[in-house]
Scaffold this motif. Structure first.
Motif, PDB file in Angstrom:
ATOM      1  N   GLY A  17      27.593  47.265  35.055  1.00 39.58           N
ATOM      2  CA  GLY A  17      28.437  46.657  35.674  1.00 39.58           C
ATOM      3  C   GLY A  17      29.123  47.410  36.994  1.00 39.58           C
ATOM      4  N   MET A  18      30.271  47.161  37.281  1.00 38.36           N
ATOM      5  CA  MET A  18      30.764  47.765  38.448  1.00 38.36           C
ATOM      6  C   MET A  18      30.919  49.223  38.206  1.00 38.36           C
ATOM      7  SD  MET A  18      33.393  45.046  39.401  1.00 38.36           S
ATOM      8  CE  MET A  18      33.579  45.382  41.193  1.00 38.36           C
ATOM      9  N   ALA A  19      31.426  49.757  37.318  1.00 34.77           N
ATOM     10  CA  ALA A  19      31.356  51.213  37.108  1.00 34.77           C
ATOM     11  C   ALA A  19      30.269  51.779  37.005  1.00 34.77           C
ATOM     12  CB  ALA A  19      32.448  51.614  35.805  1.00 34.77           C
ATOM     13  N   THR A  43      23.566  44.367  29.429  1.00 32.02           N
ATOM     14  CA  THR A  43      23.408  43.322  28.323  1.00 32.02           C
ATOM     15  C   THR A  43      23.223  41.868  29.342  1.00 32.02           C
ATOM     16  OG1 THR A  43      25.073  44.066  26.825  1.00 32.02           O
ATOM     17  CG2 THR A  43      24.781  41.693  26.595  1.00 32.02           C
ATOM     18  N   GLU A  44      23.754  41.902  30.565  1.00 28.85           N
ATOM     19  CA  GLU A  44      23.705  40.616  31.268  1.00 28.85           C
ATOM     20  C   GLU A  44      22.345  40.657  31.941  1.00 28.85           C
ATOM     21  OE1 GLU A  44      27.516  39.427  33.320  1.00 28.85           O
ATOM     22  OE2 GLU A  44      27.976  41.320  32.921  1.00 28.85           O
ATOM     23  N   ARG A  51      32.409  41.427  39.852  1.00 33.18           N
ATOM     24  CA  ARG A  51      32.983  40.554  39.003  1.00 33.18           C
ATOM     25  C   ARG A  51      34.296  40.057  39.405  1.00 33.18           C
ATOM     26  NH1 ARG A  51      31.111  40.689  34.099  1.00 33.18           N
ATOM     27  NH2 ARG A  51      30.151  42.749  34.347  1.00 33.18           N
ATOM     28  N   VAL A  88      22.332  48.052  24.236  1.00 30.49           N
ATOM     29  CA  VAL A  88      22.099  49.248  23.533  1.00 30.49           C
ATOM     30  C   VAL A  88      22.890  49.068  22.155  1.00 30.49           C
ATOM     31  CG1 VAL A  88      22.666  51.678  23.316  1.00 30.49           C
ATOM     32  CG2 VAL A  88      21.680  50.561  25.525  1.00 30.49           C
ATOM     33  N   GLY A 116      32.453  48.535  30.048  1.00 29.57           N
ATOM     34  CA  GLY A 116      33.532  47.798  30.501  1.00 29.57           C
ATOM     35  C   GLY A 116      34.498  47.261  29.407  1.00 29.57           C
ATOM     36  N   ARG A 142      34.686  36.137  31.621  1.00 33.09           N
ATOM     37  CA  ARG A 142      34.337  37.543  32.025  1.00 33.09           C
ATOM     38  C   ARG A 142      32.987  37.718  32.911  1.00 33.09           C
ATOM     39  NH1 ARG A 142      36.756  42.441  32.681  1.00 33.09           N
ATOM     40  NH2 ARG A 142      35.227  44.077  32.666  1.00 33.09           N
ATOM     41  N   LEU A 168      44.027  36.313  35.434  1.00 31.98           N
ATOM     42  CA  LEU A 168      42.876  35.704  35.257  1.00 31.98           C
ATOM     43  C   LEU A 168      43.065  34.347  34.677  1.00 31.98           C
ATOM     44  CD1 LEU A 168      39.981  36.687  34.965  1.00 31.98           C
ATOM     45  CD2 LEU A 168      40.306  37.103  32.537  1.00 31.98           C
ATOM     46  N   GLU A 290      36.517  50.494  32.548  1.00 32.31           N
ATOM     47  CA  GLU A 290      37.404  49.732  31.812  1.00 32.31           C
ATOM     48  C   GLU A 290      37.194  50.448  30.258  1.00 32.31           C
ATOM     49  OE1 GLU A 290      37.317  45.715  32.540  1.00 32.31           O
ATOM     50  OE2 GLU A 290      38.731  45.768  34.027  1.00 32.31           O
ATOM     51  N   VAL A 302      39.498  47.373  39.448  1.00 24.42           N
ATOM     52  CA  VAL A 302      38.505  48.249  39.785  1.00 24.42           C
ATOM     53  C   VAL A 302      38.901  49.565  40.547  1.00 24.42           C
ATOM     54  CG1 VAL A 302      36.973  46.306  40.160  1.00 24.42           C
ATOM     55  CG2 VAL A 302      38.412  46.928  41.992  1.00 24.42           C
ATOM     56  N   LEU A 305      38.210  52.556  38.739  1.00 21.93           N
ATOM     57  CA  LEU A 305      36.753  53.079  38.530  1.00 21.93           C
ATOM     58  C   LEU A 305      36.005  53.485  39.810  1.00 21.93           C
ATOM     59  CD1 LEU A 305      34.366  50.901  39.427  1.00 21.93           C
ATOM     60  CD2 LEU A 305      35.564  49.491  37.779  1.00 21.93           C
ATOM     61  N   LYS A 335      44.207  36.112  43.348  1.00 20.99           N
ATOM     62  CA  LYS A 335      43.348  35.208  44.585  1.00 20.99           C
ATOM     63  C   LYS A 335      43.354  33.807  44.238  1.00 20.99           C
ATOM     64  CE  LYS A 335      39.611  37.629  42.887  1.00 20.99           C
ATOM     65  NZ  LYS A 335      40.105  38.408  41.606  1.00 20.99           N
TER      66      LYS A 335
HETATM   67  C1  LIG Z   1      37.306  36.791  36.775  1.00 17.85           C
HETATM   68  C2  LIG Z   1      37.642  38.283  37.057  1.00 17.85           C
HETATM   69  C3  LIG Z   1      38.416  38.531  38.307  1.00 17.85           C
HETATM   70  C4  LIG Z   1      38.878  39.900  38.288  1.00 17.85           C
HETATM   71  N1  LIG Z   1      39.597  40.138  39.513  1.00 17.85           N
HETATM   72  C5  LIG Z   1      39.926  41.193  39.979  1.00 17.85           C
HETATM   73  C6  LIG Z   1      40.888  41.710  40.971  1.00 17.85           C
HETATM   74  O1  LIG Z   1      41.009  40.737  41.931  1.00 17.85           O
HETATM   75  N2  LIG Z   1      41.056  43.027  41.338  1.00 17.85           N
HETATM   76  C7  LIG Z   1      40.476  44.062  40.449  1.00 17.85           C
HETATM   77  O2  LIG Z   1      40.730  45.074  40.651  1.00 17.85           O
HETATM   78  N3  LIG Z   1      39.795  43.694  39.307  1.00 17.85           N
HETATM   79  C8  LIG Z   1      39.542  42.520  38.885  1.00 17.85           C
HETATM   80  N4  LIG Z   1      38.684  42.068  37.960  1.00 17.85           N
HETATM   81  C9  LIG Z   1      38.499  43.369  36.954  1.00 17.85           C
HETATM   82  C10 LIG Z   1      37.171  43.859  37.407  1.00 17.85           C
HETATM   83  O3  LIG Z   1      36.091  43.028  37.297  1.00 17.85           O
HETATM   84  C11 LIG Z   1      36.728  45.101  36.373  1.00 17.85           C
HETATM   85  O4  LIG Z   1      37.962  46.021  36.570  1.00 17.85           O
HETATM   86  C12 LIG Z   1      35.497  45.615  36.577  1.00 17.85           C
HETATM   87  O5  LIG Z   1      34.659  44.695  36.407  1.00 17.85           O
HETATM   88  C13 LIG Z   1      35.326  46.745  35.639  1.00 17.85           C
HETATM   89  O6  LIG Z   1      33.923  47.498  35.829  1.00 17.85           O
HETATM   90  P1  LIG Z   1      33.245  48.191  34.498  1.00 17.85           P
HETATM   91  O7  LIG Z   1      32.114  48.443  35.019  1.00 17.85           O
HETATM   92  O8  LIG Z   1      34.185  49.011  33.562  1.00 17.85           O
HETATM   93  O9  LIG Z   1      32.984  46.920  33.356  1.00 17.85           O
HETATM   94  P2  LIG Z   1      32.102  45.624  33.526  1.00 17.85           P
HETATM   95  O10 LIG Z   1      32.021  45.095  35.201  1.00 17.85           O
HETATM   96  O11 LIG Z   1      32.657  44.548  32.766  1.00 17.85           O
HETATM   97  O12 LIG Z   1      30.548  46.051  33.269  1.00 17.85           O
HETATM   98  C14 LIG Z   1      30.371  46.318  31.918  1.00 17.85           C
HETATM   99  C15 LIG Z   1      28.834  45.895  31.808  1.00 17.85           C
HETATM  100  O13 LIG Z   1      28.399  46.630  30.707  1.00 17.85           O
HETATM  101  C16 LIG Z   1      27.534  45.809  29.698  1.00 17.85           C
HETATM  102  N5  LIG Z   1      27.423  46.302  28.460  1.00 17.85           N
HETATM  103  C17 LIG Z   1      28.535  46.237  27.467  1.00 17.85           C
HETATM  104  N6  LIG Z   1      28.020  46.709  26.318  1.00 17.85           N
HETATM  105  C18 LIG Z   1      26.690  47.131  26.688  1.00 17.85           C
HETATM  106  C19 LIG Z   1      25.857  47.600  25.665  1.00 17.85           C
HETATM  107  N7  LIG Z   1      26.054  47.979  24.489  1.00 17.85           N
HETATM  108  N8  LIG Z   1      24.446  47.564  26.156  1.00 17.85           N
HETATM  109  C20 LIG Z   1      24.277  47.475  27.521  1.00 17.85           C
HETATM  110  N9  LIG Z   1      25.170  46.705  28.443  1.00 17.85           N
HETATM  111  C21 LIG Z   1      26.397  46.708  27.801  1.00 17.85           C
HETATM  112  C22 LIG Z   1      28.265  44.376  30.030  1.00 17.85           C
HETATM  113  O14 LIG Z   1      27.369  43.303  29.820  1.00 17.85           O
HETATM  114  C23 LIG Z   1      28.639  44.612  31.431  1.00 17.85           C
HETATM  115  O15 LIG Z   1      27.928  43.819  32.382  1.00 17.85           O
HETATM  116  C24 LIG Z   1      38.319  40.829  37.600  1.00 17.85           C
HETATM  117  C25 LIG Z   1      37.622  40.387  36.506  1.00 17.85           C
HETATM  118  C26 LIG Z   1      37.355  39.334  36.103  1.00 17.85           C
HETATM  119  C27 LIG Z   1      36.712  38.916  35.046  1.00 17.85           C
END
Ligand SMILES: Cc1cc2nc3c(=O)[nH]c(=O)nc-3n(C[C@H](O)[C@H](O)[C@H](O)COP(=O)(O)OP(=O)(O)OC[C@H]3O[C@@H](n4cnc5c(N)ncnc54)[C@H](O)[C@@H]3O)c2cc1C
Ligand code: SF4
Length: 830
Positions: A17-19, A43-44, A51, A88, A116, A142, A168, A290, A302, A305, A335
């Motif tokens: 994901g993003m982080a 997973t995706e 996101r 995983v 995430g 999500r 959201l 997250e 975000v 992160l 938004k």
């Molecule tokens: C609709 C929406 C709007 C948003 N708007 C904002 C905004 O305006 N401003 C803002 O700051 N933030 C916003 N956010 C929040 C922002 O998207 C998150 O803060 C950010 O995506 C977090 O990044 P992350 O990498 O921690 O998690 P994620 O981006 O969720 O990435 C985690 C990834 O890990 C994968 N994963 C999980 N478990 C496993 C596993 N066991 N094996 C393999 N892969 C796995 C998941 O499938 C996912 O793809 C929004 C979120 C959503 C859903």
């Protein structure tokens, strides 16, 4: 594989994901792709995407393609093994390997967990089907797949309930409306966005949201989802029920700690990490994003992160071994088009000596407050007017000095601007929080040769999240380019998906004989369809080709498919034509009969002097039109709609001209013409202006001596503007001729959705007088001829009642609830 490569340490990242992806990008930026042998699991089944922009995808403001941050080739080019679509399931810390769902084990030297969050689903009976996941029609918001599923479902259904009135939930609710779905938002707390706003702000926001047509219910704890096979509604703990075909649960998120927990890692609310993002007591395991809990804090945005990814990359690459993460200050922006909300830090003073400056104007939906401590901004809330958000974010993030007069934090009062200028900003100052873009990155892009604002935004992604930094990005680009910013060519494109201004586009369409929307995309946009461009192209092609236009119904908005205006509850309003606002007893009798026969819940007079029958089901439209036997009044389309008239010289003792007759003649000639924006006209019999002609797209006013003034570019909606005087003429025939030329010139030259109040000032009234009245460029005969062809091609769309264009044109997917009966008020009684 060379020996050197074999010796490379193995970095495994769980979560693409993003982080996770940002951490890998930061590592590659620092030491290149060869320091580690990198494997990423996600997973995706995709590359990494933004996101945040899923809200924009849902609302139709962004295409799916535009949200991807790292395409699949990026992984290949950097030698990264991407296991997309692979979860995983277990970490074996002892053997230092991760086990995936397909039974494989991947060894690591360093492991980064970036899993995430998962949507929080409160305990609601009926949300799940035993063993089958969510009940049919229940969604969370999500992932890209969630978003696609919601869009597909919303297209075929009519009523949605969104559970959760935070960021959201509000974004989901507004996005769903795009598909003609009526939305009820249920929020458990007492006011909307209670995590970011105080009660006053929340109530002001509620009114703004309701104005968008979203029903808001607070203190609403959902207890049960109703319906056996599909969702039919929800029931609250207090017994109230709400009908719905779909339910979106947006009630918050929880750090996704399942994997860490199953693998015996320290988990409290999130995976517990230290200041180097290292999982407690695990020398080679890190977590980022997250899923982490840092100093007791978890995050759902975000900005943190980006900071975490930098620290972790500095540490893992050894380029900044002492880097430490100390926590983040977060700011949020809603938004939702039409409702501006930004919030950062605390919402109210916490200490006696905190300064609190508040401005509230509930009628306009405006609320602003700031909290200042020791001369530093520690909190701000802006609703309805976020013009100061860029400055406040800078002050909040960097603790920059504040103006002595605190009110300047809320308003621009003239004098020198309080903002830090683009030149003064430090290179590493983060400009775009959503995409983590610094001033330095923007400047490097400009010095690298990109000279347009959109070019820089595309290259860096700055300004492409919540959009609140766009002004600052523009200032930095301007400054970095030494004032030599090039105009963005896309600014003149007629629609965003075809790279041409309107005259060029029309010339190409004509030269190549393109008669359908798909033919235009094929020939002029490399076959790339763009949803946001379709309606504009339909309008243009219909204008250009008349009868020869090849209709593809899928390109049309629901209102244009069924020739009626969709309402909040999924029913439609029917407004028959009443030329010049005149009717007859026979017509009124027929309307009354139709209203009774079809049990029309509300019969209402419109501002355009017509009668509106509200609450008609889609499948009943053809029967209602047939019983009315009147032509369409076009109260739904981007087209010529109506001519409002006053009684004029026939009856009024002040009347100077027969406004009614002229209004009827104008409406008869130009009825239903498609245009880039809606066209509302009026003719008034003297300058007393009872028909409000000065504030219409085109208004005609009778004056002394039997003469007529023609005004263009007026508006009296959300935007108010008095029209500009185009010409004063002697006869109704001249009014007709100049009206036709103006309408056709506007049709051929305005950008899609550009109303006359924007078009007229853009072209300039002097220039319009030259072109249309004086015919300086000899356009007149051509305009007349093409307009005449459009007039001749006019067909009353309500004739489709006899032969629907597609089998499903008037078919409803689901039965509607009985509509509320509107009590009839006794004549003259309030
Ligand atoms: C609709 C929406 C709007 C948003 N708007 C904002 C905004 O305006 N401003 C803002 O700051 N933030 C916003 N956010 C929040 C922002 O998207 C998150 O803060 C950010 O995506 C977090 O990044 P992350 O990498 O921690 O998690 P994620 O981006 O969720 O990435 C985690 C990834 O890990 C994968 N994963 C999980 N478990 C496993 C596993 N066991 N094996 C393999 N892969 C796995 C998941 O499938 C996912 O793809 C929004 C979120 C959503 C859903
Ligand atoms: S605008 Fe003039 S002519 Fe028309 S109704 Fe009013 S007063 Fe009478």
């Amino acid at each position: 594989m060379t020996q050197a490569q074999e010796r490379r340490p193995r970095l495994v990242v769980v979560g693409n994901g993003m982080a996770g992806a940002r951490t890998v990008e930061e590592i590659i930026d620092r030491v290149g792709p060869d320091r580690y042998d990198i494997t990423m699991f996600g997973t995706e089944p995709y590359g990494n995407y933004n996101r945040i922009l899923l809200s924009n995808v849902l609302s139709g403001a962004e295409e799916e393609d535009g949200i991807f941050l790292n395409s699949l080739p990026w992984y290949q080019e950097n030698g990264i093994t991407l296991r997309a679509g692979m979860t995983v399931t277990r970490i074996d810390g002892f053997a230092k390997a991760v086990h995936a769902a397909d039974g494989t084990a991947t060894p690591y030297d360093k492991l980064v967990i970036a899993t995430g969050s998962v949507p929080f689903v409160p305990p609601i009976d009926g949300a799940h089907h035993p063993r089958r996941g969510f009940h049919q029609g229940v969604f969370t918001f999500r992932t890209l797949d969630d978003t696609r599923a919601m869009i597909r479902y919303a297209r075929d259904h009519q009523r949605a309930v969104v559970i959760g009135g935070g960021l959201l939930g509000l974004e989901a609710a507004r996005g769903l409306q795009q598909y003609g779905v009526s939305v009820t938002l249920l929020h458990a707390a007492g006011h909307l966005m209670n995590a970011q706003l105080d009660a006053t702000g929340g109530d002001i926001l509620r009114r703004s949201v309701e104005r968008l047509g979203i029903d808001v219910v607070t203190k609403a704890r959902t207890e049960r989802i109703l319906g056996k096979d599909n969702v039919e509604g929800v029931r609250l703990a207090d017994g109230r029920t709400f009908a719905a075909d779909m339910v979106v649960i947006a009630a918050g998120i929880r750090p996704n700690t399942a994997l860490a927990q199953a693998s015996g890692l320290p988990v409290e609310r999130g995976i517990v990490v230290d200041d180097q993002l290292r999982v407690l007591d695990e020398p080679d395991v890190y977590a980022v994003g997250e899923c982490v809990q840092h100093r007791g804090q978890t995050y759902g945005l975000v900005a943190p992160l980006w900071e975490q990814a930098k620290v972790l990359a500095g540490h893992l690459t050894g380029t900044d071994p002492t880097a430490a993460y100390h926590g983040s200050r977060t700011a949020t922006k809603l938004k939702v088009a039409g409702v501006d909300v930004a919030s950062m830090g605390v919402t109210a003073p916490e200490r006696d000596d905190d300064e609190f400056v508040v401005f509230a104007e509930p009628r306009r939906g405006v609320y602003k407050s700031v909290v200042v401590r020791d001369d530093r901004l520690i909190g701000a809330t802006l609703i309805g007017d976020v013009s100061k958000v860029g400055f406040l974010m800078q002050a909040f993030d960097r603790g920059s000095p504040l103006p002595e007069e605190r009110v300047r934090l809320l308003f621009d009062l003239g004098g020198p601007p309080a903002e830090v200028s683009a030149a003064e900003l430090a290179d590493d100052a983060q400009v775009c929080n959503c995409n983590g873009v610094s001033k330095g990155a923007l400047v490097a892009t400009v010095t690298g040769g990109v000279r347009t604002l959109t070019g820089v935004m595309d290259a860096t992604r700055a300004g492409k999240g919540c959009g609140s930094c766009k002004t600052l990005v523009a200032q930095i680009v301007e400054w970095a380019a030494g004032g030599e910013v090039e105009a963005d060519p896309a600014a003149n494109w007629y629609v965003p998906g075809v790279p041409m201004d309107k005259p060029t586009l029309m010339a190409e369409i004509r030269a190549r004989g393109l008669r359908s929307v798909s033919a235009v995309f094929d020939a002029l946009a490399d076959g790339q369809e763009d949803a946001k461009s379709k309606m504009g192209l339909v309008s243009l092609l219909r204008m250009m080709w008349g009868d020869e236009y090849v209709d593809e119904r899928g390109a049309r908005f629901i209102n244009d498919r069924v020739h009626a205006n969709i309402q909040r509850d999924g029913t439609f309003s029917v407004v028959p034509q009443m030329k010049g606002g005149c009717t007859t007893p026979a017509q009124l009798r027929r309307i009354a009969d139709v209203a009774e026969k079809h049990q029309v819940p509300l019969v209402k007079l419109t501002g355009g002097q017509r009668i509106d029958l509200l609450g008609i089901r889609k499948e009943d439209l053809p029967k209602v039109w047939a019983d009315l036997d009147m032509p369409s009044g076009y109260a739904y389309g981007k087209s010529f709609r109506t001519v409002k008239t006053c009684v004029g010289s026939e009856f009024c003792r002040f009347g100077l001209g027969d406004s009614t007759a002229l209004g009827i003649a104008i409406e008869e000639r130009f009825q239903g013409l498609e245009a880039p924006g809606k066209l509302k006209l009026a003719v008034t019999g003297c300058p007393r202006n009872c028909a409000e002609a000065y504030v219409k797209d085109l208004g005609v006013v009778a004056i002394e001596g039997g003469r007529w003034e023609i005004y263009v570019g007026g508006a009296a909606g959300a935007h108010v503007r008095k029209g500009d005087l185009l010409a004063t003429v002697d006869t109704p025939a001249e009014v007709m001729a100049l009206t036709g030329r103006f309408l056709q010139y506007y049709r051929e030259n305005a950008n899609w959705l550009e109303r006359t109040y924007a078009f007229v000032p853009r072209v300039g009234i002097e220039r319009l007088r030259e072109l249309i009245v004086e015919d300086s460029d000899g356009l007149g005969p051509g305009l007349d001829e093409r307009l005449a062809a459009s007039v001749a091609a006019y067909r009353d769309p309500w004739r489709e009642r006899d032969a629907p264009v597609t089998p499903g044109q008037f078919r409803t997917a689901l039965p509607l609830l009985p509509l509320p009966a509107v009590p009839v008020r006794a004549g003259g009684q309030p």
